[in-house]
Design an enzyme around this catalytic site. Structure first.
Site, PDB file in Angstrom:
ATOM      1  N   ASP A  71     -26.134  27.890  38.010  1.00  0.00           N
ATOM      2  CA  ASP A  71     -25.061  27.278  38.800  1.00  0.00           C
ATOM      3  C   ASP A  71     -25.611  26.532  40.016  1.00  0.00           C
ATOM      4  OD1 ASP A  71     -23.254  28.272  37.019  1.00  0.00           O
ATOM      5  OD2 ASP A  71     -22.615  29.960  38.263  1.00  0.00           O
ATOM      6  N   HIS A 119     -23.654 -13.440  30.104  1.00  0.00           N
ATOM      7  CA  HIS A 119     -22.512 -12.610  30.487  1.00  0.00           C
ATOM      8  C   HIS A 119     -22.697 -11.159  30.069  1.00  0.00           C
ATOM      9  CE1 HIS A 119     -18.511 -10.790  29.859  1.00  0.00           C
ATOM     10  NE2 HIS A 119     -18.205 -11.427  30.980  1.00  0.00           N
ATOM     11  N   ILE A 134     -42.023  26.717  29.891  1.00  0.00           N
ATOM     12  CA  ILE A 134     -41.916  27.232  31.261  1.00  0.00           C
ATOM     13  C   ILE A 134     -42.613  26.258  32.219  1.00  0.00           C
ATOM     14  CG2 ILE A 134     -42.290  29.207  32.763  1.00  0.00           C
ATOM     15  CD1 ILE A 134     -40.506  29.679  30.229  1.00  0.00           C
ATOM     16  N   THR A 135     -41.829  25.591  33.054  1.00  0.00           N
ATOM     17  CA  THR A 135     -42.363  24.623  34.012  1.00  0.00           C
ATOM     18  C   THR A 135     -43.265  25.323  35.026  1.00  0.00           C
ATOM     19  OG1 THR A 135     -40.404  23.229  33.765  1.00  0.00           O
ATOM     20  CG2 THR A 135     -41.762  22.877  35.723  1.00  0.00           C
ATOM     21  N   ARG A 180     -28.461  23.531  38.092  1.00  0.00           N
ATOM     22  CA  ARG A 180     -27.957  22.442  37.250  1.00  0.00           C
ATOM     23  C   ARG A 180     -27.571  21.210  38.055  1.00  0.00           C
ATOM     24  NH1 ARG A 180     -25.068  26.543  32.977  1.00  0.00           N
ATOM     25  NH2 ARG A 180     -26.806  26.573  31.493  1.00  0.00           N
ATOM     26  N   GLU A 210     -32.250  23.347  30.996  1.00  0.00           N
ATOM     27  CA  GLU A 210     -31.186  23.950  31.824  1.00  0.00           C
ATOM     28  C   GLU A 210     -29.888  24.066  31.021  1.00  0.00           C
ATOM     29  OE1 GLU A 210     -31.235  24.770  35.536  1.00  0.00           O
ATOM     30  OE2 GLU A 210     -33.288  24.960  34.868  1.00  0.00           O
ATOM     31  N   GLY A 211     -30.010  24.136  29.700  1.00  0.00           N
ATOM     32  CA  GLY A 211     -28.841  24.218  28.833  1.00  0.00           C
ATOM     33  C   GLY A 211     -28.508  22.859  28.238  1.00  0.00           C
ATOM     34  N   THR A 212     -28.445  22.783  26.916  1.00  0.00           N
ATOM     35  CA  THR A 212     -28.152  21.516  26.250  1.00  0.00           C
ATOM     36  C   THR A 212     -26.743  21.031  26.596  1.00  0.00           C
ATOM     37  OG1 THR A 212     -27.239  22.598  24.296  1.00  0.00           O
ATOM     38  CG2 THR A 212     -29.622  22.186  24.318  1.00  0.00           C
ATOM     39  N   GLN A 238     -24.395  20.444  24.580  1.00  0.00           N
ATOM     40  CA  GLN A 238     -23.411  21.212  23.817  1.00  0.00           C
ATOM     41  C   GLN A 238     -23.026  22.498  24.557  1.00  0.00           C
ATOM     42  OE1 GLN A 238     -26.202  19.897  22.683  1.00  0.00           O
ATOM     43  NE2 GLN A 238     -25.860  18.807  20.754  1.00  0.00           N
TER      44      GLN A 238
END
Length: 404
Positions: free
Chosen positions: A262, A299, A171-172, A265, A382-384, A386
């Site tokens: 929503d 290069h 928890i931030t 993110r 905030e959700g992986t 996946q």
């Protein structure tokens, strides 16, 4: 047609925040990382300046109602776009310090969107320039991270409120927050329908911070574990009030969590873009020093730098689209998941490529090494990635009958 030019106000916000990031954040970046804390006196100074990661602090929709009423003309919402522009610059300065800035943090959006007028005034009104204060968002549990529906923190209804029991992790700003938005379930068998959101205030009996983590990256940012033991929360702290949940068949707690993602993110995606840009620009300057004017650059090095620039630009545009749709009031869950997944992956790739170009020198106390440690979590929290791909797939294919 889509206009990719920033408005004068947006440019002003970008330039102001970039100045702050360059002159106030960068000078303390490596020391804050080493000491795993941001100096209290610096945070107090920044709070007086009114700088935070909150979208409303950058001249968005807040404070415009009076002007709109005077003109009797609608004003275009742009808080989300201003938020991602500012977030990119703050993360360019230092992502851990950006997350440590005073303000409601991730706890702000659910209070703003779901709270009653009294709750908004009570919980958001404490954030002033008088003293630094923080809010927090407590959703993740040891057994429920990406699978939000699996939370097990319980909320038992009693006279006058609820009793919470459970354990939250990662928890931030959770240890220093004046309050946290905590998610709990009234009945695990109900799944998402049993979720409720509570505002739990610091000092509430039974609510404790048991540990602040020592991390690989984002060291200066506080990441806490929180425990609720027979913690009584008054009914006035049920976010939105009881009627809010009854009118939505009990599923609103989960919706509160998802609607928060929503809007946040794209902010996280913008921060990932800022990290990637910081690493890219730092490495570009390194290459300029290693290859004096007139000397031919390898290069593959130039090709890799050009590829980085393109990736960063694409991630930024995806992020802007998600924020733009949010400002228009349009559903943006797919775009928010897309930009978060893409920006997190791109930022990780860019930082790794920058270290490869710099070689062993890049590991010797340089900014890029720190950014490489910081950026990994942007692929996770905030959700992986996946989970983001799953969200995108559902919105793309379930309307065509392909259920996941």
């Amino acid at each position: 047609m889509i206009d990719f030019e920033l408005s004068p106000q947006q440019k002003q916000v970008r330039d102001m925040v970039h100045w702050f990031a360059e002159h106030e954040m960068r000078p303390i970046s490596l020391l804050a990382d080493k000491e795993e804390r941001v100096p209290d006196e610096w945070l107090a100074k920044v709070n007086r300046m009114g700088i935070s990661l909150s979208m409303s602090n950058f001249g968005g929709d807040a404070g415009k109602k009076k002007d709109d009423a005077a003109r009797k003309e609608p004003r275009e919402r742009q808080a989300n776009r201003l938020g991602v522009i500012a977030a990119e610059e703050l993360a360019w300065g230092d992502p851990a310090i950006a997350l440590s800035l005073p303000g409601p943090g991730l706890g702000g959006p659910p209070v703003q969107s779901t709270g009653t007028p009294e709750q908004k005034e009570r919980f958001l009104g404490i954030f002033t320039k008088d003293e630094p204060r923080w809010g927090a968002y407590a959703l993740t549990e040891p057994g429920a991270g990406s699978d939000v529906s699996g939370i097990r923190t319980s909320a038992k209804k009693v006279d006058g409120g609820y009793v919470l029991n459970g354990h939250k992790v990662y928890i931030t700003n959770g240890g220093r927050a004046s309050w946290v938005v905590a998610f709990a379930t009234v009945d695990p068998s109900l799944g998402r329908a049993g979720h409720r959101a509570f505002v739990v205030e610091k000092g509430t009996p039974g609510f404790t911070c048991t540990r602040v983590a020592h991390k690989m990256g984002l060291r200066a940012s506080e990441t806490a574990e929180l425990v609720f033991e027979d913690c009584f929360v008054p009914i006035d702290n049920l976010l939105g009030g009881e009627a809010h949940y009854e009118n939505r068949a009990g599923s609103s707690g989960f919706r509160v969590a998802m609607s928060t993602f929503d809007s946040t993110r794209p902010i996280v995606a913008a921060m990932a873009v800022g990290i990637a840009r910081a690493a890219y620009e730092y490495t570009l300057e390194f290459v300029k020093q290693e290859y004096p004017r007139g000397q031919r650059v390898r290069h593959d090095v130039l090709a890799k730098l050009g590829e980085m620039d393109a990736k960063i630009h694409a991630a930024r545009l995806l992020t802007w689209e998600a924020a733009w749709k949010a400002d228009l009031g349009q559903p943006n869950a797919k775009e928010a998941a897309m930009c978060k997944a893409h920006a997190g992956r791109v930022s990780l790739e860019v930082c790794a490529d920058c270290l490869e170009i710099m070689g062993p020198i890049g590991l010797d106390g340089h900014l890029v090494e720190k950014l490489y440690r910081d950026v990994k979590v942007f692929d996770i929290f905030e959700g992986t990635n996946q989970i983001q791909h799953l969200i995108v797939a559902r919105r793309l294919y379930e309307p065509h009958g392909l259920r996941l």
